[in-house]
Design an enzyme around this catalytic site. Structure first.
Site, PDB file in Angstrom:
ATOM      1  N   GLY A  59      -7.473   4.861   8.033  1.00 50.62           N
ATOM      2  CA  GLY A  59      -8.148   4.284   9.481  1.00 50.62           C
ATOM      3  C   GLY A  59      -7.290   3.230  10.410  1.00 50.62           C
ATOM      4  O   GLY A  59      -7.764   3.460  11.951  1.00 50.62           O
ATOM      5  N   GLY A  60      -7.346   2.290   9.650  1.00 47.72           N
ATOM      6  CA  GLY A  60      -6.617   0.877  10.295  1.00 47.72           C
ATOM      7  C   GLY A  60      -4.885   0.896  10.958  1.00 47.72           C
ATOM      8  O   GLY A  60      -4.616   0.440  11.094  1.00 47.72           O
ATOM      9  N   SER A  61      -4.650   2.023   9.567  1.00 46.91           N
ATOM     10  CA  SER A  61      -2.991   1.783   9.568  1.00 46.91           C
ATOM     11  C   SER A  61      -2.412   2.603   9.255  1.00 46.91           C
ATOM     12  O   SER A  61      -3.347   3.623   8.552  1.00 46.91           O
ATOM     13  CB  SER A  61      -2.951   0.532   8.653  1.00 46.91           C
ATOM     14  OG  SER A  61      -2.884   0.712   7.462  1.00 46.91           O
ATOM     15  N   THR A  62      -1.019   3.180   9.090  1.00 45.62           N
ATOM     16  CA  THR A  62      -0.622   3.894   8.592  1.00 45.62           C
ATOM     17  C   THR A  62       1.383   3.673   8.298  1.00 45.62           C
ATOM     18  O   THR A  62       1.187   2.700   8.523  1.00 45.62           O
ATOM     19  CB  THR A  62      -0.129   5.030   9.622  1.00 45.62           C
ATOM     20  OG1 THR A  62       0.623   6.609   9.201  1.00 45.62           O
ATOM     21  CG2 THR A  62       1.435   4.448  10.123  1.00 45.62           C
ATOM     22  N   GLN A  63       1.275   4.411   6.752  1.00 46.83           N
ATOM     23  CA  GLN A  63       2.625   3.933   6.170  1.00 46.83           C
ATOM     24  C   GLN A  63       3.379   4.934   5.837  1.00 46.83           C
ATOM     25  O   GLN A  63       2.962   6.345   5.647  1.00 46.83           O
ATOM     26  CB  GLN A  63       1.559   3.855   4.758  1.00 46.83           C
ATOM     27  CG  GLN A  63       1.036   2.087   4.832  1.00 46.83           C
ATOM     28  CD  GLN A  63      -0.551   2.538   4.772  1.00 46.83           C
ATOM     29  OE1 GLN A  63      -0.696   3.621   4.388  1.00 46.83           O
ATOM     30  NE2 GLN A  63      -0.816   1.315   5.188  1.00 46.83           N
TER      31      GLN A  63
ATOM     32  N   GLU B  23       0.198  -1.475  -0.030  1.00 46.72           N
ATOM     33  CA  GLU B  23      -0.119   0.263   0.002  1.00 46.72           C
ATOM     34  C   GLU B  23       0.780   1.238  -0.116  1.00 46.72           C
ATOM     35  O   GLU B  23       0.848   1.982  -0.415  1.00 46.72           O
ATOM     36  CB  GLU B  23      -0.761  -0.397   1.199  1.00 46.72           C
ATOM     37  CG  GLU B  23      -2.271   1.063   1.665  1.00 46.72           C
ATOM     38  CD  GLU B  23      -2.852   0.665   2.577  1.00 46.72           C
ATOM     39  OE1 GLU B  23      -3.255   2.312   2.928  1.00 46.72           O
ATOM     40  OE2 GLU B  23      -3.482   0.086   3.128  1.00 46.72           O
TER      41      GLU B  23
END
Length: 441
Positions: free
Chosen positions: A215-219, A185
């Site tokens: 909303g659920g993860s960060t990159q 992603e």
């Protein structure tokens, strides 16, 4: 020799019949745009057919369809490319449409997820000429919303999507429906941004890093300039791939559970996927003292209230956030010296705080988030305000960025679109998928 009148009459009738057949054949061969048959097809969602123009056919256009199945909604991106000889494709335009809720909302009744997918496929049929349907790849990639579900429930949802795709007229391979790895992603979003900025065309140019807060993860993804970053980073943080005849080495990592909504739940004291007992409440110093309300996350409704007045809200909230994030993210070391774009909730909360214009975006420093958090939290000590979670969200963003290694004076560029194209991972993922198909030929 004199030709009998009867023979002339038969010849005349033959010519008339031949002419009528020619006209009928010619009309049927024309595009259906103005005919009653075309209008009938246009109103039939199962058999929409857009004709292709000679100009478009001669310019070697191709299309790609990417479904982004996120935690809060499902979006379709329909890309139209012009193939360029000995160069990367040129993006002509993008059609974008989104629906809510996300696939994960149907985890307990997976068959209901198909209606939204079918609705979005109608948009694709209305957009892409029917002569290109069979050659247009159709892909769905799910992100954190499905990564957080139990494997069995996630697979049931994906199987429902596969069934819909298999009935569609578009090109769908065995791998066209999947849960997207968090690192992929980040890489795909990095490709999107740098492609739109022109950094991937021709000879390699200086690229920009990418920060995405879902909303659920960060990159976080960037191209390391220091060899020490590559040598000292965990092996699964470094990846290399080819794109447009160039090899790129990236530092990329996705932190599952640290997207804004999942982090908000953790800071409030809840546990992902665990409803509260009857009469139970979540109490948090990040909420106004007299706040009482409900919040729904991942199909679970939580009852919330603020703590008693007296404690400074910002300092108390900051301590909660810092404790939740303790040792959960890694500082790469050189990110502070690179240019970065930030997207998704980084953008949305900057808009909510009045730091950037909603339509045009802008630039924001880490300390801008921090100062906005202090202002909002302090104001909540006397009145709740219209956005009860803004204090928590801004505090979380400012602490997260510093934990990732960015100093307070670090400047980020915030944009929803670049050159009128959505700055999501979808474009980059479409490029990667099309290239994988070409390698299989």
């Amino acid at each position: 020799m004199r030709i009998p009148k009867l023979a002339l009459a038969f010849f005349f009738l033959f010519c008339v019949a031949l002419y009528v057949m020619y006209i009928k054949w010619h009309i049927e061969a024309l595009p259906l745009t103005d005919s009653k048959d075309y209008l009938k097809l246009k109103n039939d969602p199962d058999n929409l057919c857009q004709p292709i123009s000679e100009e478009e056919d001669s310019r070697h256009f191709l299309y790609g369809i990417m479904f982004d199945a996120g935690s809060t909604g499902t979006r379709i991106h329909i890309f139209k490319f012009k193939q360029m000889p000995n160069d990367s494709p040129k993006l002509e335009h993008e059609i974008f449409k989104a629906i809510k809720p996300g696939l994960s909302a149907f985890a307990d009744d997976p068959e209901k997820c198909t209606a939204g997918i079918e609705e979005l496929l109608i948009t694709a049929k209305q957009t892409i000429p029917c002569s290109r349907w069979k050659s247009t790849p159709l892909v769905l990639k799910a992100t954190a919303g499905l990564r957080l579900l139990p494997d069995e429930k996630a697979e049931d949802l994906l199987n429902q999507v596969r069934n819909v795709f298999q009935k569609s007229p578009f090109l769908n391979k065995a791998d066209c429906v999947s849960i997207m790895d968090g690192t992929d992603e980040g890489i795909s979003a990095w490709i999107t941004v740098n492609f739109l900025l022109g950094s991937l065309h021709g000879s390699l140019q200086r690229t920009v890093g990418m920060l995405d807060l879902g909303g659920g993860s960060t990159q976080i993804t960037f191209s390391p300039q220091d060899e020490m970053t590559i040598q000292t980073s965990p092996i699964d943080y470094i990846t290399s791939f080819q794109m447009f005849n160039n090899t790129h080495t990236l530092y990329s990592h996705s932190y599952l559970g640290l997207g804004l909504m999942s982090a908000r739940l953790a800071i409030l004291g809840g546990i992902e996927g665990h409803p509260l007992e009857e009469g139970e409440e979540l109490q948090s110093p990040c909420l106004a003292p007299d706040y009482r309300g409900e919040w729904e996350h991942a199909e679970v409704v939580y009852t919330l209230r603020g703590q008693k007045a007296g404690e400074p809200i910002y300092e108390s909230c900051y301590n909660k956030v810092e404790k939740m994030l303790y040792r959960k993210v890694k500082n790469a070391g050189e990110e502070k010296d690179l240019d970065f774009f930030a997207f998704s909730y980084y953008y949305d909360r900057a808009v909510d705080a009045g730091l950037i214009d909603e339509r045009s975006g802008g630039v924001v420093k880490v300390e801008d988030y921090e100062m906005a958090a202090k202002k909002v939290c302090t104001s909540m000590e006397t009145k709740p305000g219209e956005k009860p979670f803004l204090c928590l969200d801004l505090t979380y963003i400012s602490v997260l960025l510093q934990e990732l290694g960015f100093p307070k004076e670090k400047v980020f560029k915030l944009a929803r679109k670049i050159n009128d194209v959505e700055t999501s991972w979808a474009l980059g993922a479409t490029f990667r998928y099309i290239e994988s198909l070409q390698r299989q030929l």
